[in-house]
Scaffold this active site. Structure first.
Site, short mmCIF file in Angstrom:
data_model
loop_
_atom_site.label_atom_id
_atom_site.label_comp_id
_atom_site.label_asym_id
_atom_site.label_seq_id
_atom_site.Cartn_x
_atom_site.Cartn_y
_atom_site.Cartn_z
N ASP A 12 1.02 37.20 68.67
CA ASP A 12 -0.17 38.07 68.63
C ASP A 12 -0.40 38.64 67.23
O ASP A 12 0.53 38.80 66.45
CB ASP A 12 0.01 39.21 69.64
CG ASP A 12 -1.31 39.89 69.97
OD1 ASP A 12 -2.38 39.28 69.73
OD2 ASP A 12 -1.28 41.05 70.43
N GLY A 13 -1.67 38.94 66.96
CA GLY A 13 -2.02 39.66 65.74
C GLY A 13 -2.65 38.82 64.64
O GLY A 13 -2.90 39.32 63.54
N ASN A 60 -8.49 34.28 77.34
CA ASN A 60 -8.98 34.08 75.97
C ASN A 60 -10.32 33.35 75.90
O ASN A 60 -10.97 33.33 74.85
CB ASN A 60 -7.93 33.38 75.09
CG ASN A 60 -6.77 34.28 74.69
OD1 ASN A 60 -5.65 33.82 74.51
ND2 ASN A 60 -7.01 35.58 74.55
N TRP A 61 -10.77 32.75 77.02
CA TRP A 61 -12.10 32.14 77.05
C TRP A 61 -13.19 33.17 76.86
O TRP A 61 -14.33 32.83 76.55
CB TRP A 61 -12.34 31.41 78.38
CG TRP A 61 -11.42 30.27 78.65
CD1 TRP A 61 -10.38 30.26 79.53
CD2 TRP A 61 -11.42 28.97 78.03
NE1 TRP A 61 -9.74 29.04 79.50
CE2 TRP A 61 -10.36 28.23 78.60
CE3 TRP A 61 -12.23 28.35 77.06
CZ2 TRP A 61 -10.08 26.91 78.22
CZ3 TRP A 61 -11.95 27.05 76.69
CH2 TRP A 61 -10.89 26.34 77.26
N ARG A 63 -13.43 35.22 74.53
CA ARG A 63 -13.72 35.43 73.11
C ARG A 63 -15.01 34.69 72.72
O ARG A 63 -15.53 33.91 73.51
CB ARG A 63 -12.54 34.93 72.28
CG ARG A 63 -11.30 35.76 72.58
CD ARG A 63 -10.19 35.45 71.64
NE ARG A 63 -9.05 36.32 71.94
CZ ARG A 63 -8.02 36.49 71.15
NH1 ARG A 63 -7.98 35.86 70.00
NH2 ARG A 63 -7.05 37.29 71.49
N ILE A 187 2.37 42.53 78.61
CA ILE A 187 2.68 41.10 78.69
C ILE A 187 1.43 40.24 78.85
O ILE A 187 1.53 39.02 78.79
CB ILE A 187 3.76 40.76 79.75
CG1 ILE A 187 3.39 41.25 81.13
CG2 ILE A 187 5.10 41.31 79.33
CD1 ILE A 187 4.38 40.80 82.20
C1 IPE Z 1 -2.16 37.35 74.52
O1 IPE Z 1 -2.77 37.90 73.43
C2 IPE Z 1 -2.45 35.90 74.60
C3 IPE Z 1 -1.90 35.11 73.51
C4 IPE Z 1 -1.14 35.53 72.53
C5 IPE Z 1 -2.23 33.73 73.57
P1 IPE Z 1 -4.19 38.63 73.51
O2 IPE Z 1 -4.43 39.17 72.15
O3 IPE Z 1 -5.19 37.69 74.05
O4 IPE Z 1 -3.91 39.76 74.58
P2 IPE Z 1 -4.62 41.15 74.81
O5 IPE Z 1 -6.06 40.87 75.01
O6 IPE Z 1 -4.36 41.97 73.57
O7 IPE Z 1 -3.94 41.74 76.00
C1 IPE Z 2 -3.09 35.75 68.74
O1 IPE Z 2 -3.79 36.51 67.83
C2 IPE Z 2 -3.65 34.37 68.93
C3 IPE Z 2 -4.36 34.17 70.20
C4 IPE Z 2 -4.48 35.02 71.17
C5 IPE Z 2 -4.99 32.89 70.39
P1 IPE Z 2 -5.09 37.32 68.25
O2 IPE Z 2 -6.26 36.42 68.09
O3 IPE Z 2 -4.94 37.93 69.58
O4 IPE Z 2 -5.14 38.43 67.12
P2 IPE Z 2 -5.45 39.97 67.34
O5 IPE Z 2 -4.55 40.46 68.43
O6 IPE Z 2 -6.89 40.08 67.71
O7 IPE Z 2 -5.13 40.58 66.03
MG MG Z 3 -4.31 39.71 70.30
#
Ligand code: IPE
Ligand code: IPE
Ligand code: MG
Length: 233
Positions: A12-13, A60-61, A63, A187
């Site tokens: 994440d991040g 994540n869809w 987004r 999680i």
């Molecule tokens: C969790 O991260 C999913 C992945 C790392 C693939 P997200 O960034 O999508 O989760 P939330 O929205 O902060 O809970």
């Molecule tokens: C994790 O990074 C990658 C995926 C969820 C695909 P993020 O895209 O969630 O990055 P932040 O959490 O918005 O910084």
């Molecule tokens: Mg994230």
């Protein structure tokens, strides 16, 4: 250093990491993806047997279409590179999640990498793509109901042991250590069944900045913990 048998990572991040540098989120995904390649090699070298990473959730869809497109294109390239890594590290690659919502060529790429690496057992690498813990449980229960009505399951209680055979992670031991980068402490629908007794480690370091030294720190913290499974010590 004693390493955990199975490490799971919520990568994440990426987006915030890029924004802090005045760059688009997609740049964070590219750097995060490169980091995954490097870290996978490091983790293999350290002797970890099982690695599971969360790359794209069923949520994540939601987004933007642009971001989803960037991510899917990255997965395309990444899966091809993972196939080379699989041969190099003698690792068996499995994609967990529901592939049916992915583009046909991506599904083909998945079949290819899984087939090409099917006989390796030096390391087991699971990539969660269009994965959700609740979705996995729904799909498992649906198949259990089908098998029960076709007489393929013994009558009576569906035990945990039977249930696990229907999960995407069938045959893989539960994670010992879950790492989530970038500060969030949840999680997010990852491995809901499998994390029952996993130790959690949260760090503020964003995924593109999470390197070998950060992993060693996580493992050292883990090694200092008093692991319990409901027993008294
Ligand atoms: C969790 O991260 C999913 C992945 C790392 C693939 P997200 O960034 O999508 O989760 P939330 O929205 O902060 O809970
Ligand atoms: C994790 O990074 C990658 C995926 C969820 C695909 P993020 O895209 O969630 O990055 P932040 O959490 O918005 O910084
Ligand atoms: Mg994230």
């Amino acid at each position: 250093m004693k390493v955990p048998n199975h490490i799971a990572i919520i990568l994440d991040g990426n987006g915030r990491w890029a924004k802090r540098r005045g760059m688009p989120r997609s740049y964070g995904h590219i750097v995060g993806c490169n980091n995954l390649e490097k870290m996978c090699d490091e983790i293999c070298e350290m002797g970890v047997k099982y690695l599971t990473v969360y790359a794209f959730s069923t949520e994540n869809w939601k987004r933007s279409a642009d971001e989803v497109k960037v991510l899917m294109n990255l997965f395309r390239k990444y899966l091809r590179r993972v196939e080379m890594k699989a041969h190099k590290n003698r690792m068996k690659v499995r994609i967990i999640g529901d592939p049916s919502a992915l583009a046909p060529d991506l599904q083909e790429e998945i079949r290819e990498v899984e087939e090409a690496s099917a006989d390796y057992d030096q390391m087991y690498f699971q990539i969660a793509l269009n994965y959700g813990g609740r979705d996995e449980i729904e799909r498992a229960v649906t198949r259990i109901a089908e098998d029960a009505s076709n007489g393929k399951l013994p009558e009576g209680r569906v035990t945990g042991e039977i249930f696990e055979r229907y999960l995407d992670t069938a045959g893989i031991p539960d994670p010992d250590l879950l790492i989530r980068t970038s500060g969030e402490q949840r999680i997010s629908n990852f491995l809901l069944w499998q994390l029952a007794y996993t130790e959690f480690y949260f760090t503020d370091v964003a995924w593109p900045d999470f390197h070998k030294q950060d992993l060693i720190e996580a493992i050292e913290k883990y090694n200092g913990r008093d692991r319990r499974f409901g027993n008294a010590k």
